[in-house]
Design a protein around this motif. Structure first.
Motif, PDB file in Angstrom:
ATOM      1  N   UNK A  31     -38.989   2.425 -26.692  1.00 15.61           N
ATOM      2  CA  UNK A  31     -37.900   2.652 -25.748  1.00 15.61           C
ATOM      3  C   UNK A  31     -38.400   2.513 -24.315  1.00 15.61           C
ATOM      4  N   UNK A  32     -37.527   2.048 -23.450  1.00 12.25           N
ATOM      5  CA  UNK A  32     -37.836   1.953 -22.029  1.00 12.25           C
ATOM      6  C   UNK A  32     -37.759   3.354 -21.403  1.00 12.25           C
ATOM      7  N   UNK A  33     -38.455   3.572 -20.290  1.00 12.95           N
ATOM      8  CA  UNK A  33     -38.406   4.882 -19.625  1.00 12.95           C
ATOM      9  C   UNK A  33     -36.982   5.311 -19.261  1.00 12.95           C
ATOM     10  N   UNK A  34     -36.140   4.369 -18.878  1.00 15.88           N
ATOM     11  CA  UNK A  34     -34.768   4.724 -18.516  1.00 15.88           C
ATOM     12  C   UNK A  34     -34.011   5.287 -19.713  1.00 15.88           C
ATOM     13  N   UNK A  35     -34.267   4.756 -20.900  1.00 15.43           N
ATOM     14  CA  UNK A  35     -33.628   5.261 -22.119  1.00 15.43           C
ATOM     15  C   UNK A  35     -34.181   6.631 -22.492  1.00 15.43           C
ATOM     16  N   UNK A  36     -35.483   6.806 -22.337  1.00 17.50           N
ATOM     17  CA  UNK A  36     -36.098   8.098 -22.628  1.00 17.50           C
ATOM     18  C   UNK A  36     -35.533   9.167 -21.693  1.00 17.50           C
ATOM     19  N   UNK A  37     -35.348   8.828 -20.421  1.00 18.69           N
ATOM     20  CA  UNK A  37     -34.769   9.788 -19.476  1.00 18.69           C
ATOM     21  C   UNK A  37     -33.338  10.153 -19.849  1.00 18.69           C
ATOM     22  N   UNK A  38     -32.555   9.197 -20.298  1.00 19.72           N
ATOM     23  CA  UNK A  38     -31.191   9.502 -20.724  1.00 19.72           C
ATOM     24  C   UNK A  38     -31.218  10.499 -21.878  1.00 19.72           C
ATOM     25  N   UNK A  39     -32.058  10.247 -22.859  1.00 20.56           N
ATOM     26  CA  UNK A  39     -32.181  11.165 -24.000  1.00 20.56           C
ATOM     27  C   UNK A  39     -32.619  12.550 -23.521  1.00 20.56           C
TER      28      UNK A  39
ATOM     29  N   UNK B 217     -43.649  11.758 -17.595  1.00 16.90           N
ATOM     30  CA  UNK B 217     -44.211  10.436 -17.868  1.00 16.90           C
ATOM     31  C   UNK B 217     -43.193   9.328 -17.691  1.00 16.90           C
ATOM     32  N   UNK B 218     -41.961   9.585 -18.126  1.00 17.83           N
ATOM     33  CA  UNK B 218     -40.912   8.576 -17.989  1.00 17.83           C
ATOM     34  C   UNK B 218     -40.549   8.358 -16.522  1.00 17.83           C
ATOM     35  N   UNK B 219     -40.509   9.432 -15.750  1.00 19.19           N
ATOM     36  CA  UNK B 219     -40.216   9.300 -14.324  1.00 19.19           C
ATOM     37  C   UNK B 219     -41.336   8.535 -13.623  1.00 19.19           C
ATOM     38  N   UNK B 220     -42.570   8.833 -13.995  1.00 16.48           N
ATOM     39  CA  UNK B 220     -43.722   8.204 -13.360  1.00 16.48           C
ATOM     40  C   UNK B 220     -43.796   6.711 -13.668  1.00 16.48           C
ATOM     41  N   UNK B 221     -43.398   6.307 -14.870  1.00 20.05           N
ATOM     42  CA  UNK B 221     -43.492   4.894 -15.250  1.00 20.05           C
ATOM     43  C   UNK B 221     -42.201   4.124 -15.015  1.00 20.05           C
ATOM     44  N   UNK B 222     -41.166   4.788 -14.555  1.00 20.53           N
ATOM     45  CA  UNK B 222     -39.879   4.114 -14.366  1.00 20.53           C
ATOM     46  C   UNK B 222     -39.907   2.989 -13.328  1.00 20.53           C
ATOM     47  N   UNK B 223     -40.367   3.207 -12.101  1.00 24.69           N
ATOM     48  CA  UNK B 223     -40.309   2.114 -11.116  1.00 24.69           C
ATOM     49  C   UNK B 223     -41.071   0.854 -11.522  1.00 24.69           C
ATOM     50  N   UNK B 224     -42.306   0.946 -12.040  1.00 18.25           N
ATOM     51  CA  UNK B 224     -42.983  -0.291 -12.430  1.00 18.25           C
ATOM     52  C   UNK B 224     -42.263  -1.056 -13.547  1.00 18.25           C
ATOM     53  N   UNK B 225     -41.619  -0.343 -14.457  1.00 17.26           N
ATOM     54  CA  UNK B 225     -40.913  -1.040 -15.533  1.00 17.26           C
ATOM     55  C   UNK B 225     -39.581  -1.601 -15.072  1.00 17.26           C
ATOM     56  N   UNK B 226     -39.091  -1.124 -13.935  1.00 15.77           N
ATOM     57  CA  UNK B 226     -37.826  -1.625 -13.401  1.00 15.77           C
ATOM     58  C   UNK B 226     -38.039  -2.823 -12.480  1.00 15.77           C
ATOM     59  N   UNK B 227     -39.273  -3.308 -12.417  1.00 13.76           N
ATOM     60  CA  UNK B 227     -39.551  -4.471 -11.588  1.00 13.76           C
ATOM     61  C   UNK B 227     -39.899  -4.124 -10.162  1.00 13.76           C
ATOM     62  N   UNK B 228     -40.098  -2.859  -9.889  1.00 15.93           N
ATOM     63  CA  UNK B 228     -40.430  -2.421  -8.544  1.00 15.93           C
ATOM     64  C   UNK B 228     -41.932  -2.191  -8.447  1.00 15.93           C
ATOM     65  N   UNK B 229     -42.483  -2.470  -7.297  1.00 19.83           N
ATOM     66  CA  UNK B 229     -43.912  -2.267  -7.110  1.00 19.83           C
ATOM     67  C   UNK B 229     -44.179  -1.201  -6.048  1.00 19.83           C
TER      68      UNK B 229
ATOM     69  N   UNK C  88     -27.354  18.170 -15.337  1.00 22.70           N
ATOM     70  CA  UNK C  88     -26.261  17.234 -15.029  1.00 22.70           C
ATOM     71  C   UNK C  88     -26.632  16.375 -13.824  1.00 22.70           C
ATOM     72  N   UNK C  89     -27.294  16.956 -12.828  1.00 23.86           N
ATOM     73  CA  UNK C  89     -27.762  16.154 -11.694  1.00 23.86           C
ATOM     74  C   UNK C  89     -28.762  15.107 -12.163  1.00 23.86           C
ATOM     75  N   UNK C  90     -29.583  15.477 -13.127  1.00 26.89           N
ATOM     76  CA  UNK C  90     -30.497  14.500 -13.709  1.00 26.89           C
ATOM     77  C   UNK C  90     -29.754  13.355 -14.362  1.00 26.89           C
ATOM     78  N   UNK C  91     -28.662  13.685 -15.050  1.00 26.27           N
ATOM     79  CA  UNK C  91     -27.835  12.627 -15.655  1.00 26.27           C
ATOM     80  C   UNK C  91     -27.250  11.713 -14.579  1.00 26.27           C
TER      81      UNK C  91
ATOM     82  N   UNK D 130     -41.997  18.586  -8.240  1.00 30.79           N
ATOM     83  CA  UNK D 130     -41.006  19.621  -8.448  1.00 30.79           C
ATOM     84  C   UNK D 130     -40.746  19.838  -9.935  1.00 30.79           C
ATOM     85  N   UNK D 131     -40.871  18.763 -10.714  1.00 34.20           N
ATOM     86  CA  UNK D 131     -40.542  18.874 -12.132  1.00 34.20           C
ATOM     87  C   UNK D 131     -41.477  19.828 -12.867  1.00 34.20           C
ATOM     88  N   UNK D 132     -42.761  19.792 -12.555  1.00 34.51           N
ATOM     89  CA  UNK D 132     -43.716  20.699 -13.190  1.00 34.51           C
ATOM     90  C   UNK D 132     -43.342  22.140 -12.868  1.00 34.51           C
TER      91      UNK D 132
END
Length: 183
Positions: free
Chosen positions: A53-61, A98-110, A156-159, A1-3
């Motif tokens: 920066x971690x993906x979560x920080x990049x998403x916040x920015x 890219x940040x959304x795609x790499x977020x779960x693996x960096x959060x310890x989720x597989x 804002x929903x993204x936030x 949906x993001x694209x």
């Protein structure tokens, strides 16, 4: 949906610039080009930033920058607000996928197996169709200014999603959805 949101925004900003800011087609074309140029430049910048920066920080920015960029369209009627808002919005969208795609693996989720990654990419392509159709339908019965409000609501929903992610709620929801649909 993001694209789909990226493509739809680039099409919408052209018409919005003409209708709301009363610019000619040449200027509206340059505004749209500035959106894509900002995406290219900040995507390259994002590669370097992602080392620090971690993906979560990049998403916040990204979400904060998108909120500021779209707010400029809503609050000001000067052309500088149009240009600055477009560039900020393009910059905010540059590293989001890219940040959304790499977020779960960096959060310890597989949860992203190759099948799930394939579904993510396939639904991104489908999002192009859905987002264009949705905005086209909305523009059929409302104004371009209302769509600008919708862009702000999306940011804002993204936030809010970012906040849920930071608290770990998002990862739990994704795991449950993945278990329902993929297992």
């Amino acid at each position: 949906m993001f694209i789909g949101i990226q493509v739809t925004f680039s099409e919408w900003i052209f018409i919005y610039a003409e209708e709301y800011f009363n610019v000619d087609k040449s200027t509206a074309t340059h505004v749209t080009s500035s959106f894509w140029a900002a995406m290219v430049v900040f995507r390259l910048v994002g590669v370097g930033v992602s080392f620090f920066l971690k993906p979560i920080t990049i998403l916040l920015i990204n979400f904060v920058t998108a909120s500021i960029g779209v707010s400029l369209f809503l609050l000001f009627t000067k052309q500088v607000a149009l240009w600055l808002g477009t560039i900020l919005t393009g910059a905010s969208m540059a590293t989001m996928f890219g940040a959304i795609f790499t977020l779960p693996p960096t959060a310890g989720s597989d949860i992203f197996t190759s099948t799930e990654a394939g579904w993510l990419v396939a639904t991104s392509a489908g999002g192009v169709i859905v987002a264009n159709a949705a905005i086209g339908f909305i523009l059929g019965w409302t104004s371009y200014y209302f769509v600008a409000v919708l862009w702000l609501i999306l940011a804002v929903c993204g936030l809010l999603l970012w906040l849920c992610t930071a608290m770990g709620i998002y990862t739990l929801l994704i795991k449950r959805v993945a278990n329902i649909f993929f297992f």
